[in-house]
Design a protein around this motif. Structure first.
Motif, PDB file in Angstrom:
ATOM      1  N   LEU A 238       0.824  -1.208   0.000  1.00  0.00           N
ATOM      2  CA  LEU A 238       0.000   0.000   0.000  1.00  0.00           C
ATOM      3  C   LEU A 238       0.858   1.259   0.000  1.00  0.00           C
ATOM      4  O   LEU A 238       0.588   2.220  -0.728  1.00  0.00           O
ATOM      5  CB  LEU A 238      -0.930  -0.024   1.214  1.00  0.00           C
ATOM      6  CG  LEU A 238      -2.050   1.025   1.253  1.00  0.00           C
ATOM      7  CD1 LEU A 238      -2.926   0.906   0.018  1.00  0.00           C
ATOM      8  CD2 LEU A 238      -2.883   0.854   2.516  1.00  0.00           C
ATOM      9  N   TRP A 239       1.919   1.261   0.812  1.00  0.00           N
ATOM     10  CA  TRP A 239       2.806   2.425   0.875  1.00  0.00           C
ATOM     11  C   TRP A 239       3.569   2.594  -0.436  1.00  0.00           C
ATOM     12  O   TRP A 239       3.705   3.704  -0.957  1.00  0.00           O
ATOM     13  CB  TRP A 239       3.775   2.257   2.037  1.00  0.00           C
ATOM     14  CG  TRP A 239       4.810   3.337   2.139  1.00  0.00           C
ATOM     15  CD1 TRP A 239       6.124   3.252   1.776  1.00  0.00           C
ATOM     16  CD2 TRP A 239       4.626   4.672   2.631  1.00  0.00           C
ATOM     17  NE1 TRP A 239       6.769   4.437   2.018  1.00  0.00           N
ATOM     18  CE2 TRP A 239       5.870   5.334   2.543  1.00  0.00           C
ATOM     19  CE3 TRP A 239       3.530   5.363   3.137  1.00  0.00           C
ATOM     20  CZ2 TRP A 239       6.051   6.651   2.947  1.00  0.00           C
ATOM     21  CZ3 TRP A 239       3.706   6.680   3.536  1.00  0.00           C
ATOM     22  CH2 TRP A 239       4.955   7.312   3.438  1.00  0.00           C
ATOM     23  N   THR A 242       1.211   4.003  -3.261  1.00  0.00           N
ATOM     24  CA  THR A 242       0.494   5.262  -3.031  1.00  0.00           C
ATOM     25  C   THR A 242       1.386   6.416  -2.615  1.00  0.00           C
ATOM     26  O   THR A 242       0.994   7.581  -2.773  1.00  0.00           O
ATOM     27  CB  THR A 242      -0.588   5.079  -1.949  1.00  0.00           C
ATOM     28  OG1 THR A 242       0.035   4.700  -0.700  1.00  0.00           O
ATOM     29  CG2 THR A 242      -1.596   4.023  -2.354  1.00  0.00           C
ATOM     30  N   ALA A 243       2.577   6.142  -2.098  1.00  0.00           N
ATOM     31  CA  ALA A 243       3.384   7.220  -1.529  1.00  0.00           C
ATOM     32  C   ALA A 243       4.804   7.293  -2.063  1.00  0.00           C
ATOM     33  O   ALA A 243       5.546   8.194  -1.683  1.00  0.00           O
ATOM     34  CB  ALA A 243       3.422   7.089  -0.001  1.00  0.00           C
ATOM     35  N   HIS A 248       5.915  -0.358  -9.423  1.00  0.00           N
ATOM     36  CA  HIS A 248       4.991  -1.253  -8.725  1.00  0.00           C
ATOM     37  C   HIS A 248       5.448  -2.706  -8.769  1.00  0.00           C
ATOM     38  O   HIS A 248       5.141  -3.499  -7.875  1.00  0.00           O
ATOM     39  CB  HIS A 248       3.591  -1.117  -9.325  1.00  0.00           C
ATOM     40  CG  HIS A 248       2.969   0.224  -9.085  1.00  0.00           C
ATOM     41  ND1 HIS A 248       1.705   0.545  -9.509  1.00  0.00           N
ATOM     42  CD2 HIS A 248       3.456   1.331  -8.460  1.00  0.00           C
ATOM     43  CE1 HIS A 248       1.429   1.800  -9.159  1.00  0.00           C
ATOM     44  NE2 HIS A 248       2.480   2.293  -8.530  1.00  0.00           N
ATOM     45  N   THR A 366      -2.159   1.088   8.480  1.00  0.00           N
ATOM     46  CA  THR A 366      -2.810   2.076   7.614  1.00  0.00           C
ATOM     47  C   THR A 366      -2.796   3.463   8.252  1.00  0.00           C
ATOM     48  O   THR A 366      -2.750   4.471   7.532  1.00  0.00           O
ATOM     49  CB  THR A 366      -4.254   1.661   7.297  1.00  0.00           C
ATOM     50  OG1 THR A 366      -4.964   1.379   8.515  1.00  0.00           O
ATOM     51  CG2 THR A 366      -4.270   0.422   6.411  1.00  0.00           C
TER      52      THR A 366
END
Length: 412
Positions: A238-239, A242-243, A248, A366
């Motif tokens: 997730l990190w 998204t950040a 990927h 999260t």
């Protein structure tokens, strides 16, 4: 390679591997099965998995309680059969509430079997339990990898028949584990000798972990230190997407890196948990590794894609080292801090740490992601602080730490 526990130790390692192959098959496809075969919606799947997982929290203390009162080998066999029955029963209905009841029974069995397997290893491996635990984790990771690869290959077809077949494979793995357990011997148990043997006039009842405030405090710190599990299951991917500017495609490679490092180095890491004192000493380096991992995650949000990739690789490596080191420390302390007359009950309570982490871990990770780089710095700092708190908590009895004598089954 010498396996602690002899033939029984080798068989139980095989049980772990076979068990985790099935878990790898099902873990990779559970959500897909409930979506495309059972016809459930996203909210219903969330309710099903969340509620059954919450019910499963009762599995470790229940399994530990029973293990101090009945023979361990038959109990393990029964639990494996229950897990197999629960897996097959999922094929018989698409009703949400029926699926919830079945999944809850399977979750109870899953959590209980983890504690019972650990207790069996503790009893059969004796003073070599740290090395055995390392071999057991290696066997577990190999099983997960094999199961996951088989599931990935099968899912290329993406049909309902394939999903059902993988679920049947999961059930068969539990039956195979039960059959292998039949060949294992019953390990010695100080707790059953106290429970079923003749009592001396001044004999006392086995210790109760629910009244041992310091052991409960130790278990609470463990729930925090097990957060590395949620880092790899949720936080890393997730990190990264998204950040950070890292590609990927790096994410699955980092998950493979985690698995490979554990398989290669978990056994050498066993040297850090050969005794209670060694395990306690390892908590301070563990704090430093957690802190470094949090800092690397924070750094990955800045710079070019290649800098982000390097920082994420360092973060994944740090948390993998922390995972291996904490596994070794946790194994030794959870056993050596429990009295031999109630090891099952104490390890059952300790098993709550992982069960609780699975519920609150995603929220903690999260939350760190939502805050940003500062969140990861706080996350790593919090884990490091918890290591230091546990370091103080598990001092020797002479230092007025935990009140339980530092003895194990192997010393009797």
């Amino acid at each position: 390679m010498r396996i602690p526990g002899g033939a029984d130790g080798r068989r139980m390692l095989a049980v772990t591997c076979v068990d985790k192959i099935g878990s790898g098959l099902w873990g990779a496809t559970a959500a897909l099965y409930f979506t495309y075969v059972a016809g459930l919606g996203t909210a219903e799947i969330g309710l099903l998995l969340g509620a059954s997982g919450a019910i499963g929290i009762a599995g470790p203390p229940l399994g530990g309680f029973l293990a101090d009162r009945v023979p361990l080998r038959p109990l393990l066999i029964v639990i494996q059969i229950v897990r197999a029955a629960a897996s097959l029963a999922l094929l018989t209905t698409t009703d949400l509430f029926a699926l919830l009841a079945i999944a809850a029974a399977g979750s109870l069995g899953d959590r209980a079997s983890a504690v019972l397997t650990k207790l069996y290893a503790t009893r059969v491996a004796g003073p070599d339990r740290a090395r055995y635990q390392a071999l057991n984790r290696t066997s577990s990771n190999i099983g997960w990898a094999v199961g996951g690869l088989v599931a990935a290959a099968a899912l290329t077809a993406g049909s309902a028949t394939v999903y059902r077949g993988l679920l049947v494979g999961d059930a068969l793995s539990f039956l195979a584990a039960a059959a292998l357990t039949l060949r294992c011997g019953e390990p010695p148990s100080a707790s059953r000798l106290v429970t079923t043997g003749p009592k001396a006039p001044d004999a006392t009842s086995p210790a109760n972990p629910w009244r041992d405030r310091r052991y409960l405090a130790y278990t609470a710190t463990e729930a925090v230190l097990f957060l590395d599990d949620s880092v790899f299951k949720i936080g890393l991917a997730l990190w990264a997407v998204t950040a950070t500017t890292a590609p990927h495609g790096l994410v699955p490679l980092l998950l493979v890196l985690n698995n490979v490092l554990v398989i290669c180095f978990q056994v050498p890491f066993a040297r850090f948990g050969t005794t209670r004192h060694a395990a306690r000493r390892a908590l301070l380096p563990l704090a430093a590794v957690f802190l470094a991992g949090g800092a690397a995650f924070a750094a990955s949000a800045t710079g070019t894609p290649w800098l982000a990739a390097v920082a994420l690789t360092l973060a994944a490596t740090a948390f993998t080292v922390a995972e291996m080191l904490h596994a070794t420390v946790s194994w030794e302390l959870s056993v050596s801090l429990a009295p031999p007359t109630a090891q099952g009950a104490y390890l059952g309570v300790h098993g709550l740490a992982q069960a609780v982490q699975r519920s609150v871990g995603p929220l903690a990770v999260t939350a760190a992601i939502a805050v940003g780089p500062a969140g990861w710095l706080a996350f790593g700092t919090g884990l490091a602080a918890m290591c230091c708190a546990q370091w103080r908590l598990v001092r020797d009895p002479d230092d007025r730490a935990l009140s339980v004598p530092s003895v194990t089954v192997s010393e009797h």
